[in-house]
Scaffold this active site. Structure first.
Site, PDB file in Angstrom:
ATOM      1  N   LYS A   1       2.419   9.209   0.400  1.00 42.10           N
ATOM      2  CA  LYS A   1       3.725   8.511   0.770  1.00 42.10           C
ATOM      3  C   LYS A   1       4.802   9.010  -0.088  1.00 42.10           C
ATOM      4  O   LYS A   1       5.743   9.598   0.374  1.00 42.10           O
ATOM      5  CB  LYS A   1       3.767   7.341   1.183  1.00 42.10           C
TER       6      LYS A   1
ATOM      7  N   ARG B   1       4.229  -4.005   4.846  1.00 37.80           N
ATOM      8  CA  ARG B   1       2.899  -3.970   4.660  1.00 37.80           C
ATOM      9  C   ARG B   1       2.240  -5.050   5.499  1.00 37.80           C
ATOM     10  O   ARG B   1       0.949  -5.231   5.166  1.00 37.80           O
ATOM     11  CB  ARG B   1       2.869  -4.093   3.060  1.00 37.80           C
TER      12      ARG B   1
ATOM     13  N   ARG C   1      -3.846  10.773 -10.442  1.00 39.44           N
ATOM     14  CA  ARG C   1      -2.292  10.608 -10.268  1.00 39.44           C
ATOM     15  C   ARG C   1      -1.760  10.366 -11.847  1.00 39.44           C
ATOM     16  O   ARG C   1      -2.203   9.823 -12.414  1.00 39.44           O
ATOM     17  CB  ARG C   1      -1.964   9.696  -9.311  1.00 39.44           C
TER      18      ARG C   1
ATOM     19  N   ARG D   1      -0.531   4.995 -13.653  1.00 50.63           N
ATOM     20  CA  ARG D   1      -0.445   3.660 -13.153  1.00 50.63           C
ATOM     21  C   ARG D   1      -1.503   2.629 -13.585  1.00 50.63           C
ATOM     22  O   ARG D   1      -2.777   2.871 -13.275  1.00 50.63           O
ATOM     23  CB  ARG D   1      -0.145   3.630 -11.991  1.00 50.63           C
TER      24      ARG D   1
ATOM     25  N   ARG E   1      -6.719  -2.621  -3.374  1.00 46.38           N
ATOM     26  CA  ARG E   1      -5.652  -2.105  -2.322  1.00 46.38           C
ATOM     27  C   ARG E   1      -6.071  -1.631  -1.087  1.00 46.38           C
ATOM     28  O   ARG E   1      -5.249  -1.759  -0.234  1.00 46.38           O
ATOM     29  CB  ARG E   1      -4.882  -1.040  -3.299  1.00 46.38           C
TER      30      ARG E   1
HETATM   31  P1  AP5 Z   1       1.215   9.666  -3.793  1.00 41.82           P
HETATM   32  O1  AP5 Z   1       2.299  10.435  -3.143  1.00 41.82           O
HETATM   33  O2  AP5 Z   1       1.633   8.912  -5.015  1.00 41.82           O
HETATM   34  O3  AP5 Z   1       0.627   8.567  -2.832  1.00 41.82           O
HETATM   35  P2  AP5 Z   1       1.304   7.238  -2.202  1.00 41.82           P
HETATM   36  O4  AP5 Z   1       0.939   7.027  -0.726  1.00 41.82           O
HETATM   37  O5  AP5 Z   1       2.788   7.066  -2.454  1.00 41.82           O
HETATM   38  O6  AP5 Z   1       0.448   6.159  -3.013  1.00 41.82           O
HETATM   39  P3  AP5 Z   1       0.754   4.782  -3.758  1.00 41.82           P
HETATM   40  O7  AP5 Z   1      -0.256   4.265  -4.508  1.00 41.82           O
HETATM   41  O8  AP5 Z   1       1.874   4.868  -4.461  1.00 41.82           O
HETATM   42  O9  AP5 Z   1       0.719   3.722  -2.620  1.00 41.82           O
HETATM   43  P4  AP5 Z   1       0.634   2.359  -2.458  1.00 41.82           P
HETATM   44  O10 AP5 Z   1       1.156   2.130  -1.187  1.00 41.82           O
HETATM   45  O11 AP5 Z   1      -0.716   1.927  -2.805  1.00 41.82           O
HETATM   46  O12 AP5 Z   1       1.457   1.809  -3.796  1.00 41.82           O
HETATM   47  P5  AP5 Z   1       2.890   1.180  -3.880  1.00 41.82           P
HETATM   48  O13 AP5 Z   1       3.687   1.725  -5.019  1.00 41.82           O
HETATM   49  O14 AP5 Z   1       3.595   1.309  -2.759  1.00 41.82           O
HETATM   50  O15 AP5 Z   1       0.064  10.428  -3.952  1.00 41.82           O
HETATM   51  C1  AP5 Z   1      -1.205  10.010  -4.620  1.00 41.82           C
HETATM   52  C2  AP5 Z   1      -1.819  11.047  -5.511  1.00 41.82           C
HETATM   53  O16 AP5 Z   1      -2.193  11.948  -4.685  1.00 41.82           O
HETATM   54  C3  AP5 Z   1      -0.815  12.005  -6.493  1.00 41.82           C
HETATM   55  O17 AP5 Z   1      -1.401  12.369  -7.521  1.00 41.82           O
HETATM   56  C4  AP5 Z   1      -0.434  13.078  -5.590  1.00 41.82           C
HETATM   57  O18 AP5 Z   1      -0.130  14.268  -6.398  1.00 41.82           O
HETATM   58  C5  AP5 Z   1      -1.755  13.364  -5.107  1.00 41.82           C
HETATM   59  N1  AP5 Z   1      -1.463  13.990  -3.764  1.00 41.82           N
HETATM   60  C6  AP5 Z   1      -0.484  13.803  -2.634  1.00 41.82           C
HETATM   61  N2  AP5 Z   1      -0.765  14.379  -1.339  1.00 41.82           N
HETATM   62  C7  AP5 Z   1      -1.753  15.143  -1.666  1.00 41.82           C
HETATM   63  C8  AP5 Z   1      -2.314  16.052  -0.884  1.00 41.82           C
HETATM   64  N3  AP5 Z   1      -2.103  16.563   0.620  1.00 41.82           N
HETATM   65  N4  AP5 Z   1      -3.742  16.670  -1.367  1.00 41.82           N
HETATM   66  C9  AP5 Z   1      -4.064  16.330  -2.568  1.00 41.82           C
HETATM   67  N5  AP5 Z   1      -3.308  15.374  -3.424  1.00 41.82           N
HETATM   68  C10 AP5 Z   1      -2.355  14.795  -3.112  1.00 41.82           C
HETATM   69  O19 AP5 Z   1       2.600  -0.263  -4.260  1.00 41.82           O
HETATM   70  C11 AP5 Z   1       1.845  -0.647  -5.502  1.00 41.82           C
HETATM   71  C12 AP5 Z   1       1.639  -2.294  -5.219  1.00 41.82           C
HETATM   72  O20 AP5 Z   1       2.914  -2.790  -5.347  1.00 41.82           O
HETATM   73  C13 AP5 Z   1       0.885  -2.753  -4.237  1.00 41.82           C
HETATM   74  O21 AP5 Z   1      -0.394  -2.636  -4.520  1.00 41.82           O
HETATM   75  C14 AP5 Z   1       1.484  -4.111  -4.191  1.00 41.82           C
HETATM   76  O22 AP5 Z   1       0.827  -4.816  -5.335  1.00 41.82           O
HETATM   77  C15 AP5 Z   1       3.056  -3.970  -4.528  1.00 41.82           C
HETATM   78  N6  AP5 Z   1       3.743  -3.728  -3.328  1.00 41.82           N
HETATM   79  C16 AP5 Z   1       4.350  -2.732  -2.859  1.00 41.82           C
HETATM   80  N7  AP5 Z   1       5.052  -2.913  -1.803  1.00 41.82           N
HETATM   81  C17 AP5 Z   1       4.617  -4.057  -1.363  1.00 41.82           C
HETATM   82  C18 AP5 Z   1       4.838  -4.692  -0.073  1.00 41.82           C
HETATM   83  N8  AP5 Z   1       5.483  -4.253   0.772  1.00 41.82           N
HETATM   84  N9  AP5 Z   1       4.516  -5.883   0.009  1.00 41.82           N
HETATM   85  C19 AP5 Z   1       3.810  -6.537  -0.928  1.00 41.82           C
HETATM   86  N10 AP5 Z   1       3.134  -5.996  -2.135  1.00 41.82           N
HETATM   87  C20 AP5 Z   1       3.848  -4.440  -2.328  1.00 41.82           C
END
Ligand code: AP5
Length: 214
Positions: free
Chosen positions: A13, A88, A127, A155, A166
């Site tokens: 994402k 979410r 990552r 991270r 997660r």
């Molecule tokens: P990346 O682009 O970083 O993936 P992402 O989908 O953004 O992953 P996140 O881990 O950031 O998502 P998340 O939803 O768990 O975390 P968030 O920060 O929102 O890609 C991942 C890796 O893969 C990278 O190394 C990239 O280079 C590689 N990659 C990408 N595309 C690729 C491809 N096509 N092929 C191969 N490799 C690829 O949330 C973190 C925490 O915050 C949550 O756990 C929760 O505690 C809290 N939080 C955030 N939002 C909320 C909410 N709305 N409600 C409650 N808690 C929340």
């Protein structure tokens, strides 16, 4: 364009949002990034969120909803935004709807990036993020340039234990909101497996059919 990127942790994402916001000229609003900034700044909100995040649990709705709804009310979101990681949960989706209705606007699209659970752990464990530019790298799939390697961070929630939690939260709390958007004709399903450039082309193609409301 008012849109949401949804998908499991590590689906890509953040990676895709960084490309798409340039195309559409809209702000990228990542609830995860906002929460990590609050944790780093040591704000009250950050102190509340820190423990939930480290464990891979969801931060409570009442904390996250206010934070994101306030953000999308800022002037730079007047012509659109790209939400990444929000909503979410069902209460978050309903709160977003209410806020948009109050503002007299509507969502244009919800893009679901689909990646099988088996691929997720490898993605998040490899990552690395650049705290200076915000760029997202992967040690195998998107290797960082040599001059930034020393400052990259891994991270705290990218451990196997937190990642499993997660994923569990994604299937239990987030996947159930997908039908909510599908029923309204907003959902675009995109295969998230393949090179990031290929995935970007799929998303761009899916968004070509979207009629953007003003
Ligand atoms: P990346 O682009 O970083 O993936 P992402 O989908 O953004 O992953 P996140 O881990 O950031 O998502 P998340 O939803 O768990 O975390 P968030 O920060 O929102 O890609 C991942 C890796 O893969 C990278 O190394 C990239 O280079 C590689 N990659 C990408 N595309 C690729 C491809 N096509 N092929 C191969 N490799 C690829 O949330 C973190 C925490 O915050 C949550 O756990 C929760 O505690 C809290 N939080 C955030 N939002 C909320 C909410 N709305 N409600 C409650 N808690 C929340």
């Amino acid at each position: 364009m008012r849109m949401i990127l949804i998908g499991p942790p590590g689906a890509g994402k953040g990676t895709q949002a960084q490309n798409l916001v340039t195309t559409f000229g809209i702000p990228h609003i990542s609830s995860g990034d906002m929460l990590r900034e609050a944790v780093a700044a040591g704000t009250e909100l950050g102190k509340t969120a820190a423990d939930f995040m480290k464990r891979g649990a969801l931060v409570p709705d009442d904390v996250v909803i206010g934070m994101v709804i306030e953000r999308i009310g800022k002037p730079d979101c007047a012509r659109g935004f790209m939400l990444d990681g929000f909503p979410r949960t069902r209460p978050q989706a309903e709160a977003l709807d209410e806020a948009l209705t109050r503002a007299g606007v509507a969502l244009d699209a919800v893009v679901l990036i689909e990646v099988a659970d088996e691929l997720i752990l490898e993605r998040v464990s490899g990552r690395r993020s650049d705290p200076v530019t915000g760029a997202i790298y992967h040690i195998k799939y998107k290797p960082p340039p040599a001059d930034v390697v020393d400052r990259l961070v891994h991270r705290a929630d990218d451990t196997a234990v937190a990642c499993t939690e997660r994923l569990d939260k994604y299937h239990r709390d987030t996947a159930p909101i997908i039908p909510f958007y599908a029923a309204r004709g907003l959902l675009k399903r995109v295969d998230g497996v393949g090179a990031p450039e290929e995935v970007l082309m799929r998303i761009s193609a899916a968004l070509q059919t979207v009629q953007v409301a003003s």
